[in-house]
Design a protein around this motif. Structure first.
Motif, mmCIF file in Angstrom:
data_model
loop_
_atom_site.group_PDB
_atom_site.id
_atom_site.type_symbol
_atom_site.label_atom_id
_atom_site.label_comp_id
_atom_site.label_asym_id
_atom_site.label_seq_id
_atom_site.Cartn_x
_atom_site.Cartn_y
_atom_site.Cartn_z
ATOM 1 N N GLN A 84 -72.519 -30.447 6.108
ATOM 2 C CA GLN A 84 -72.518 -31.516 5.082
ATOM 3 C C GLN A 84 -72.446 -30.930 3.664
ATOM 4 N N ASN A 85 -71.588 -29.887 3.519
ATOM 5 C CA ASN A 85 -71.376 -29.254 2.200
ATOM 6 C C ASN A 85 -72.669 -28.705 1.592
ATOM 7 N N GLU A 86 -73.430 -28.033 2.415
ATOM 8 C CA GLU A 86 -74.690 -27.388 2.009
ATOM 9 C C GLU A 86 -74.436 -26.402 0.855
ATOM 10 N N PRO A 87 -75.045 -26.626 -0.324
ATOM 11 C CA PRO A 87 -74.793 -25.737 -1.473
ATOM 12 C C PRO A 87 -75.218 -24.284 -1.228
ATOM 13 N N ALA A 88 -76.232 -24.083 -0.392
ATOM 14 C CA ALA A 88 -76.695 -22.711 -0.111
ATOM 15 C C ALA A 88 -75.581 -21.866 0.505
ATOM 16 N N ALA A 89 -74.690 -22.510 1.253
ATOM 17 C CA ALA A 89 -73.589 -21.762 1.887
ATOM 18 C C ALA A 89 -72.670 -21.173 0.827
ATOM 19 N N LEU A 90 -72.281 -21.980 -0.144
ATOM 20 C CA LEU A 90 -71.364 -21.493 -1.180
ATOM 21 C C LEU A 90 -72.033 -20.440 -2.062
ATOM 22 N N ALA A 91 -73.331 -20.586 -2.299
ATOM 23 C CA ALA A 91 -74.062 -19.592 -3.096
ATOM 24 C C ALA A 91 -74.100 -18.242 -2.369
ATOM 25 N N LEU A 92 -74.334 -18.283 -1.066
ATOM 26 C CA LEU A 92 -74.391 -17.062 -0.259
ATOM 27 C C LEU A 92 -73.011 -16.395 -0.209
ATOM 28 N N ILE A 93 -71.974 -17.194 -0.047
ATOM 29 C CA ILE A 93 -70.603 -16.661 -0.001
ATOM 30 C C ILE A 93 -70.233 -16.043 -1.353
ATOM 31 N N ALA A 94 -70.641 -16.689 -2.441
ATOM 32 C CA ALA A 94 -70.347 -16.140 -3.774
ATOM 33 C C ALA A 94 -71.037 -14.789 -3.957
ATOM 34 N N GLU A 95 -72.276 -14.678 -3.485
ATOM 35 C CA GLU A 95 -73.003 -13.404 -3.591
ATOM 36 C C GLU A 95 -72.313 -12.323 -2.762
ATOM 37 N N ASN A 96 -71.834 -12.709 -1.581
ATOM 38 C CA ASN A 96 -71.099 -11.784 -0.721
ATOM 39 C C ASN A 96 -69.814 -11.310 -1.408
ATOM 40 N N ASP A 97 -69.056 -12.279 -1.921
ATOM 41 C CA ASP A 97 -67.719 -11.976 -2.443
ATOM 42 C C ASP A 97 -67.765 -11.208 -3.758
ATOM 43 N N GLN A 98 -68.859 -11.354 -4.504
ATOM 44 C CA GLN A 98 -68.945 -10.668 -5.796
ATOM 45 C C GLN A 98 -69.784 -9.391 -5.667
ATOM 46 N N ASP A 99 -71.095 -9.530 -5.535
ATOM 47 C CA ASP A 99 -71.966 -8.349 -5.547
ATOM 48 C C ASP A 99 -71.797 -7.464 -4.313
ATOM 49 N N PHE A 100 -71.914 -8.069 -3.134
ATOM 50 C CA PHE A 100 -71.901 -7.262 -1.915
ATOM 51 C C PHE A 100 -70.550 -6.565 -1.734
ATOM 52 N N LYS A 101 -69.467 -7.268 -1.999
ATOM 53 C CA LYS A 101 -68.129 -6.670 -1.861
ATOM 54 C C LYS A 101 -67.963 -5.497 -2.825
ATOM 55 N N HIS A 102 -68.514 -5.625 -4.011
ATOM 56 C CA HIS A 102 -68.473 -4.549 -5.009
ATOM 57 C C HIS A 102 -69.142 -3.284 -4.446
ATOM 58 N N HIS A 103 -70.338 -3.449 -3.887
ATOM 59 C CA HIS A 103 -71.065 -2.297 -3.330
ATOM 60 C C HIS A 103 -70.381 -1.777 -2.066
ATOM 61 N N LEU A 104 -69.866 -2.682 -1.251
ATOM 62 C CA LEU A 104 -69.160 -2.296 -0.019
ATOM 63 C C LEU A 104 -67.973 -1.392 -0.342
ATOM 64 N N ASN A 105 -67.177 -1.771 -1.321
ATOM 65 C CA ASN A 105 -66.009 -0.954 -1.691
ATOM 66 C C ASN A 105 -66.421 0.445 -2.109
ATOM 67 N N ARG A 106 -67.500 0.553 -2.870
ATOM 68 C CA ARG A 106 -67.946 1.866 -3.338
ATOM 69 C C ARG A 106 -68.562 2.687 -2.203
ATOM 70 N N TYR A 107 -69.242 2.017 -1.300
ATOM 71 C CA TYR A 107 -69.816 2.708 -0.135
ATOM 72 C C TYR A 107 -68.703 3.195 0.795
ATOM 73 N N LYS A 108 -67.736 2.329 1.054
ATOM 74 C CA LYS A 108 -66.661 2.660 1.998
ATOM 75 C C LYS A 108 -65.740 3.735 1.437
ATOM 76 N N TYR A 109 -65.493 3.681 0.130
ATOM 77 C CA TYR A 109 -64.566 4.629 -0.506
ATOM 78 C C TYR A 109 -65.322 5.473 -1.540
ATOM 79 N N ALA A 110 -66.465 6.006 -1.122
ATOM 80 C CA ALA A 110 -67.352 6.709 -2.067
ATOM 81 C C ALA A 110 -66.653 7.867 -2.771
ATOM 82 N N GLU A 111 -65.664 8.483 -2.100
ATOM 83 C CA GLU A 111 -64.966 9.612 -2.728
ATOM 84 C C GLU A 111 -64.202 9.185 -3.989
ATOM 85 N N ARG A 112 -63.873 7.891 -4.068
ATOM 86 C CA ARG A 112 -63.164 7.383 -5.262
ATOM 87 C C ARG A 112 -64.135 7.082 -6.414
#
Length: 197
Positions: A84-112
């Protein structure tokens, strides 16, 4: 409705989540597997930014994975992934797509990113894993008793983080998150969308 066309790359987590939602919603879609080194001119004509996924349907072009998921669920959402368009879902996805993805890229490609060791980037990403572990404390899925938009949007990224160093991930105290991820990876839906074309 005319046949939907999806430009995708099998291992891209954004493309994965778009394929998952389209398959779940039962939308008839033709998938074009893209070589990221030689992107098709037809795809670039639809979306000049040149990233997957790109969905073309009924004269409409959608080139953001979350928007593709939401479009698919608007067509058919039999198990209430939208909650039913739960706002918590979009907030969690935004955190994933912005902060977590940022850290994931650096962890995965740490040599860069030699400013810090790999473990530093991993620790930064772990903050999000800890949050997910807490969300899973009372149930099998992140926001409900069943799979929802949040689970499906996040799982491809958690999978990528876990696979950088599988032994490390298996040794973490995130037991519920490990179980959640394994259930997702073994689900018929995920297996189907990851089958090689």
């Amino acid at each position: 409705m005319s046949e939907a066309l999806l430009y995708s790359f099998r291992r891209c987590p954004y493309a994965m989540r778009a394929r998952l939602a389209l398959r779940y919603s039962g939308v008839a879609v033709r998938i074009v597997e893209v070589s990221l080194k030689a992107k098709p001119a037809e795809m670039l004509a639809l979306s000049p930014k040149g990233t997957v996924p790109v969905l073309s349907v009924g004269g409409q072009v959608i080139d953001e994975s979350l928007a593709i998921m939401q479009w698919a669920l608007a067509q058919h959402d039999p198990d209430d992934w939208l909650l039913q368009n739960e706002p918590a879902a979009l907030a969690l996805i935004a955190e994933n797509d912005q902060d977590f993805k940022h850290h994931l890229n650096r962890y995965k490609y740490a040599e860069r990113y030699p400013e810090h060791p790999m473990e530093h980037y991993r620790a930064e990403g772990e903050v999000f894993l800890q949050k997910l572990e807490i969300l899973l404390a009372g149930r099998s899925y992140l926001l409900a008793e069943h799979l929802s938009l949040a689970d499906v949007a996040l799982a491809p990224f958690v999978r990528q983080f876990a696979h950088v160093d599988r032994e490390w991930f298996a040794s973490t105290p995130y037991i519920r998150l490990q179980t959640w991820l394994q259930r997702f990876l073994e689900s018929p839906l995920f297996v189907a969308v990851m089958a090689k074309p």
